[in-house]
Motif scaffolding. Structure first.
Motif, mmCIF file in Angstrom:
data_model
loop_
_atom_site.group_PDB
_atom_site.id
_atom_site.type_symbol
_atom_site.label_atom_id
_atom_site.label_comp_id
_atom_site.label_asym_id
_atom_site.label_seq_id
_atom_site.Cartn_x
_atom_site.Cartn_y
_atom_site.Cartn_z
ATOM 1 N N ALA A 26 0.819 -1.215 0.000
ATOM 2 C CA ALA A 26 0.000 0.000 0.000
ATOM 3 C C ALA A 26 0.852 1.263 0.000
ATOM 4 O O ALA A 26 0.458 2.286 -0.571
ATOM 5 C CB ALA A 26 -0.924 -0.004 1.211
ATOM 6 N N GLU A 257 -5.322 1.729 7.232
ATOM 7 C CA GLU A 257 -6.571 1.164 6.721
ATOM 8 C C GLU A 257 -6.310 -0.091 5.905
ATOM 9 O O GLU A 257 -6.978 -1.112 6.062
ATOM 10 C CB GLU A 257 -7.312 2.208 5.882
ATOM 11 C CG GLU A 257 -8.664 1.750 5.394
ATOM 12 C CD GLU A 257 -9.414 2.853 4.653
ATOM 13 O OE1 GLU A 257 -10.300 2.515 3.851
ATOM 14 O OE2 GLU A 257 -9.112 4.038 4.890
ATOM 15 N N GLU A 258 -5.311 -0.028 5.023
ATOM 16 C CA GLU A 258 -5.006 -1.179 4.173
ATOM 17 C C GLU A 258 -4.439 -2.342 4.979
ATOM 18 O O GLU A 258 -4.735 -3.512 4.692
ATOM 19 C CB GLU A 258 -4.021 -0.770 3.077
ATOM 20 C CG GLU A 258 -4.604 0.166 2.028
ATOM 21 C CD GLU A 258 -4.497 1.646 2.432
ATOM 22 O OE1 GLU A 258 -4.751 2.507 1.571
ATOM 23 O OE2 GLU A 258 -4.157 1.937 3.613
ATOM 24 N N GLU A 261 -7.348 -3.898 6.867
ATOM 25 C CA GLU A 261 -8.220 -4.618 5.933
ATOM 26 C C GLU A 261 -7.627 -5.977 5.573
ATOM 27 O O GLU A 261 -8.335 -6.988 5.522
ATOM 28 C CB GLU A 261 -8.420 -3.784 4.666
ATOM 29 C CG GLU A 261 -9.333 -4.430 3.643
ATOM 30 C CD GLU A 261 -9.506 -3.578 2.387
ATOM 31 O OE1 GLU A 261 -10.052 -4.098 1.394
ATOM 32 O OE2 GLU A 261 -9.090 -2.404 2.399
#
Length: 275
Positions: A26, A257-258, A261
């Motif tokens: 990411a 966030e990545e 996730e």
């Protein structure tokens, strides 16, 4: 090619590679790689000190956290205070040791409680994870902590509590657990789920951070949720401790966030394949 790894035993099912490799992708860190190495506490110093220069850092899980602190050339204040390290960073002057489990608990508490003020906590367990939990509770503004444990570990925890400005009380499982939990603003459980099987209905009367994430949900969090309390699991703690490690290894802001996730997706995959 810059590399990092998690060290410990057992290590096969560690989720750290999922978090860090997702972060590298990411963040656009082409060529970065994160792996795992099985090692005992006794074998950890040699593995670290003879590692290829490409390794910029190591995450350390049990049983190597005490050995990691001992081998370091420099140590963060919080790792020194807690007495163990879960992070080793290669620097020009040698290995630097830190304890980001502190940030893991702090981040999980923030997601559990938001901005709600907290004064009194019930801490279940007095082992290795209890120490960064006390640090995070003090950072959160907690002043009073009741430690629930089968044996008396007061001699080990009281010096740390004094440094953190915490007032500790201690109780065994023969006490009125319902009263203890109802008096708490938050419960932090650091023990295996099986250790609480006979007590969850008495304990589950406040918001719960359970550091266990496999299996998830735990009986304690299930019962607390049924009683109307918010709960959060150890996977959130794992993510928050990894964010800081990622940044110390790379010098780049963690793509939180990545990373989270990817972690949640892997946990879903594992839960589906376990049946």
């Amino acid at each position: 090619m810059p590399r990092a790894a998690v060290l410990g035993s057992p290590i096969e099912h560690s989720l750290s590679p999922v978090l860090h490799n997702a972060g590298y992708e990411a963040a656009g860190l082409a060529g970065w790689d994160y792996t795992r190495f099985e090692t005992t506490a006794e074998g950890l110093p040699d593995l670290v000190e003879t590692s290829d220069p490409d390794f910029v850092g190591f995450s350390v899980t049990m049983p190597g956290k005490f050995a990691a602190l001992r081998l370091a050339d420099s140590v963060s204040d919080r790792a020194q205070l807690i007495g163990s390290a879960n992070t080793l960073v290669r620097r020009a002057d040698g290995w630097f040791a830190d304890n980001t489990d502190t940030e893991g608990v702090r981040g999980a508490l923030a997601e559990l409680l938001g901005d709600e003020p907290v004064g009194h906590a019930l801490l279940i367990g007095a082992g290795g994870t209890a120490r960064p939990a006390l640090w995070a509770l003090a950072e959160r503004g907690v002043t009073n902590v009741m430690v629930l444990n089968r044996s008396d570990r007061s001699a080990e925890l009281l010096p740390l509590a004094y440094e953190l400005g915490l007032e500790l009380s201690f109780a065994g499982f023969d006490k009125d657990l319902s009263a203890l939990s109802r008096a708490a603003d938050v419960i932090v459980s650091t023990v295996p789920a099986a250790a609480l099987e006979d007590y969850v209905f008495d304990i589950a009367h406040a918001p719960v951070l359970d550091v266990i994430y496999d299996p998830w949900p735990t009986p304690l969090t299930t019962c607390a949720a049924a009683n109307g309390h918010k709960t959060i699991g150890g996977h959130v703690m794992l993510a928050h401790q990894a964010f800081s490690q990622f940044e110390q290894f790379t010098g780049v802001a963690a793509p939180r966030e990545e990373m989270l996730e990817a972690l949640n997706e892997e946990l879903r995959r594992r839960s589906q394949t376990s049946y």
